[in-house]
Design an enzyme around this catalytic site. Sequence first.
Site, PDB file in Angstrom:
ATOM      1  N   HIS A 137       0.822  -1.212   0.000  1.00 18.67           N
ATOM      2  CA  HIS A 137       0.000   0.000   0.000  1.00 18.67           C
ATOM      3  C   HIS A 137       0.857   1.263   0.000  1.00 18.67           C
ATOM      4  O   HIS A 137       0.380   2.320   0.403  1.00 18.67           O
ATOM      5  CB  HIS A 137      -0.922   0.008   1.230  1.00 18.67           C
ATOM      6  CG  HIS A 137      -1.962  -1.077   1.202  1.00 18.67           C
ATOM      7  ND1 HIS A 137      -1.743  -2.308   1.763  1.00 18.67           N
ATOM      8  CD2 HIS A 137      -3.197  -1.117   0.661  1.00 18.67           C
ATOM      9  CE1 HIS A 137      -2.825  -3.063   1.588  1.00 18.67           C
ATOM     10  NE2 HIS A 137      -3.715  -2.372   0.913  1.00 18.67           N
ATOM     11  N   HIS A 138       2.104   1.165  -0.441  1.00 21.02           N
ATOM     12  CA  HIS A 138       2.939   2.380  -0.389  1.00 21.02           C
ATOM     13  C   HIS A 138       2.417   3.444  -1.343  1.00 21.02           C
ATOM     14  O   HIS A 138       2.721   4.613  -1.207  1.00 21.02           O
ATOM     15  CB  HIS A 138       4.404   2.052  -0.697  1.00 21.02           C
ATOM     16  CG  HIS A 138       4.647   1.686  -2.129  1.00 21.02           C
ATOM     17  ND1 HIS A 138       4.218   0.493  -2.666  1.00 21.02           N
ATOM     18  CD2 HIS A 138       5.238   2.365  -3.142  1.00 21.02           C
ATOM     19  CE1 HIS A 138       4.560   0.457  -3.951  1.00 21.02           C
ATOM     20  NE2 HIS A 138       5.180   1.571  -4.259  1.00 21.02           N
TER      21      HIS A 138
ATOM     22  N   LYS B 275      -2.916  -2.273  -7.907  1.00 19.73           N
ATOM     23  CA  LYS B 275      -3.234  -2.653  -9.285  1.00 19.73           C
ATOM     24  C   LYS B 275      -2.761  -4.064  -9.571  1.00 19.73           C
ATOM     25  O   LYS B 275      -1.678  -4.471  -9.132  1.00 19.73           O
ATOM     26  CB  LYS B 275      -2.485  -1.668 -10.216  1.00 19.73           C
ATOM     27  CG  LYS B 275      -2.942  -1.695 -11.630  1.00 19.73           C
ATOM     28  CD  LYS B 275      -4.169  -0.839 -11.874  1.00 19.73           C
ATOM     29  CE  LYS B 275      -4.798  -1.094 -13.224  1.00 19.73           C
ATOM     30  NZ  LYS B 275      -5.549  -2.365 -13.254  1.00 19.73           N
TER      31      LYS B 275
ATOM     32  N   LYS C 249       6.713  -4.378 -10.743  1.00 19.51           N
ATOM     33  CA  LYS C 249       6.447  -3.936 -12.121  1.00 19.51           C
ATOM     34  C   LYS C 249       6.079  -2.455 -12.141  1.00 19.51           C
ATOM     35  O   LYS C 249       6.608  -1.682 -12.920  1.00 19.51           O
ATOM     36  CB  LYS C 249       5.218  -4.689 -12.654  1.00 19.51           C
ATOM     37  CG  LYS C 249       5.518  -5.874 -13.490  1.00 19.51           C
ATOM     38  CD  LYS C 249       4.211  -6.392 -14.079  1.00 19.51           C
ATOM     39  CE  LYS C 249       4.073  -7.842 -13.762  1.00 19.51           C
ATOM     40  NZ  LYS C 249       2.930  -8.472 -14.396  1.00 19.51           N
TER      41      LYS C 249
ATOM     42  N   ASP D 129       7.461   3.249 -13.351  1.00 21.77           N
ATOM     43  CA  ASP D 129       6.971   4.503 -12.780  1.00 21.77           C
ATOM     44  C   ASP D 129       5.471   4.699 -12.969  1.00 21.77           C
ATOM     45  O   ASP D 129       5.011   5.776 -13.359  1.00 21.77           O
ATOM     46  CB  ASP D 129       7.743   5.700 -13.381  1.00 21.77           C
ATOM     47  CG  ASP D 129       9.201   5.675 -12.955  1.00 21.77           C
ATOM     48  OD1 ASP D 129       9.460   5.519 -11.745  1.00 21.77           O
ATOM     49  OD2 ASP D 129      10.080   5.754 -13.834  1.00 21.77           O
TER      50      ASP D 129
ATOM     51  N   LYS E 259      -3.228  -8.684  -6.726  1.00 23.11           N
ATOM     52  CA  LYS E 259      -3.619  -9.690  -7.715  1.00 23.11           C
ATOM     53  C   LYS E 259      -4.840 -10.433  -7.216  1.00 23.11           C
ATOM     54  O   LYS E 259      -5.026 -10.591  -6.009  1.00 23.11           O
ATOM     55  CB  LYS E 259      -2.480 -10.703  -7.919  1.00 23.11           C
ATOM     56  CG  LYS E 259      -2.594 -11.472  -9.212  1.00 23.11           C
ATOM     57  CD  LYS E 259      -2.030 -10.650 -10.358  1.00 23.11           C
ATOM     58  CE  LYS E 259      -1.993 -11.378 -11.655  1.00 23.11           C
ATOM     59  NZ  LYS E 259      -1.069 -10.716 -12.586  1.00 23.11           N
TER      60      LYS E 259
ATOM     61  N   SER F 270      -2.826   0.106 -18.649  1.00 22.03           N
ATOM     62  CA  SER F 270      -3.917   0.168 -17.666  1.00 22.03           C
ATOM     63  C   SER F 270      -3.896   1.517 -16.940  1.00 22.03           C
ATOM     64  O   SER F 270      -4.939   2.106 -16.652  1.00 22.03           O
ATOM     65  CB  SER F 270      -3.768  -0.943 -16.627  1.00 22.03           C
ATOM     66  OG  SER F 270      -4.333  -2.143 -17.090  1.00 22.03           O
TER      67      SER F 270
HETATM   68  N1  GLU Z   1      -2.457  -8.958 -15.464  1.00 21.73           N
HETATM   69  C1  GLU Z   1      -1.516  -8.040 -16.022  1.00 21.73           C
HETATM   70  C2  GLU Z   1      -0.155  -8.226 -15.381  1.00 21.73           C
HETATM   71  O1  GLU Z   1       0.147  -9.266 -14.852  1.00 21.73           O
HETATM   72  C3  GLU Z   1      -2.033  -6.611 -16.048  1.00 21.73           C
HETATM   73  C4  GLU Z   1      -2.262  -5.946 -14.748  1.00 21.73           C
HETATM   74  C5  GLU Z   1      -2.955  -4.585 -14.839  1.00 21.73           C
HETATM   75  O2  GLU Z   1      -3.125  -4.077 -15.933  1.00 21.73           O
HETATM   76  O3  GLU Z   1      -3.331  -4.087 -13.779  1.00 21.73           O
HETATM   77  O4  GLU Z   1       0.685  -7.377 -15.450  1.00 21.73           O
END
Ligand code: GLU
Length: 472
Positions: free
Chosen positions: A63-64, A69, A93, A98, A105, A363
């Site tokens: 949660h930083h 996402k 990632k 950035d 997930k 995204s």
């Molecule tokens: N499921 C994708 C991943 O592993 C996309 C995640 C996203 O767009 O939030 O990077």
Amino acid sequence: MDNANFFDNFCKYFDKAAALTNYSAGLLEQIRMCNSVYHFKFPLRIDEHNYEVIDAWRVEHSHHKLPLKGGIRYSLLVNEDEVKALAALMTFKCAIVDVPFGGAKGGVKIKNSNYTDHQLENITRRYTAELIKKNFIGPGIDVPAPDYGTSEREMAWIADTYTAFNSQPGNTDAFACVTGKPISQHGICGRKEATGRGVFFGIREAVNDKEEMKKIGLKPGLGGKKVIVQGLGNVGYYAAKFLQEDGAIIISLAEKEGAIYDPKGFDVDNVKKHRIETGSILGYKNAQDIGNTYDALEMECDILIPAALENQIHSENDNKIKAKIIGEGANGPITADAEDILLRKGILVLPDIYLNSGGVTVSYFEWLKNLSHVAFGRMEKRHNEIDDYNFVSVIENLTGKKLPKDQQNLIIKGASELELVNSGLEDTMVQSYHQIKEVKNKNSKIDNLRTAAFVNAIDKVAVAYMNLGIFP
Ligand code: GLU
């Protein structure tokens, strides 16, 4: 396939990099562990008398930064360990490219083909309702996206369920609760191809890197490079297609049912068509069929792209890999112990936390679009065209010469949303590659790109935690 140690595997990669930083043990532990693990079960009505209990998860790793996402996976292989590892990878990632999000997930333990579309819709809507109940979804909280086994369709159901529960007047941002939506449902052009396109940009950057190519004895440039791709899903298909369009030769494609090989190279679109028509990748024109799909990973090639699932290169096949470069299209396709062997063999590994971050990058663009309520390029497209037109006219008047129509068209052009998305993605992948290389070149103890990518990400997450005032 055993994926019980996926989170441990992530920890091994993390610890290797963390040992090269100067942060306190407490801060590193905070960065490594998953903050919240939500495991829930809900019933699905199969027919009048029968119910099935569905297992589902959402893991919020860090949660930083908010929102969090990460995609939602539908597969029978889903388990808590896997979702934790995938959530953790999302944090790194996002940091590498950035994108100002923490990692999360989701997973639902189902085999899609066992259910009707109607049942899949029920599962998706109920899953979303469970996330809403516990505050595990929302534009500023946690924003899911597609992953293995899910697509635009599921994202549209999630968006619709979320908006139904959050329809209070003035709440105009509800559609930013999920990304990867269809264009008609506030999605963004280029999201579907984004992960594969990002894999392509990342590999292109690496093969144009003279220093890295010299080390592995390859000529720079994609032209003529022999490529093997495992997985013809959303990531593998687009990665193979864009690589082929840029001059690489796709010599083998592997899927669940087997693999095909042709040294002259495949037309990826035709292979995909063949698989849709016949239900199998095998039996394609004059290509050689390979019954055991895993054999494709062990064949001679310049670039191997595992773009399916985790743990594909492990202790039993690591020594047999002949590729010079491995581009991780999937999350976690190489185990940490196997990577040690690959590095000793001099193979260049482009790590997942960099290479497949194109999906979350676009995204991020979609989320921004949803919050700003306007398509990229809409306000300035025509204005830019008029500016360009005036510029060309001034030059023509000054020189007394007319620019040919085709050259005029190159200059007088406002960018579309798709062009802006693709250029934003390209720039992100190029910049991030060089950031990682810079980290690697600065520290002689870092001997590979994954460790460099982790150090780069740990630095960014650590700074965020320290600026929150939580750690000194
Ligand atoms: N499921 C994708 C991943 O592993 C996309 C995640 C996203 O767009 O939030 O990077």
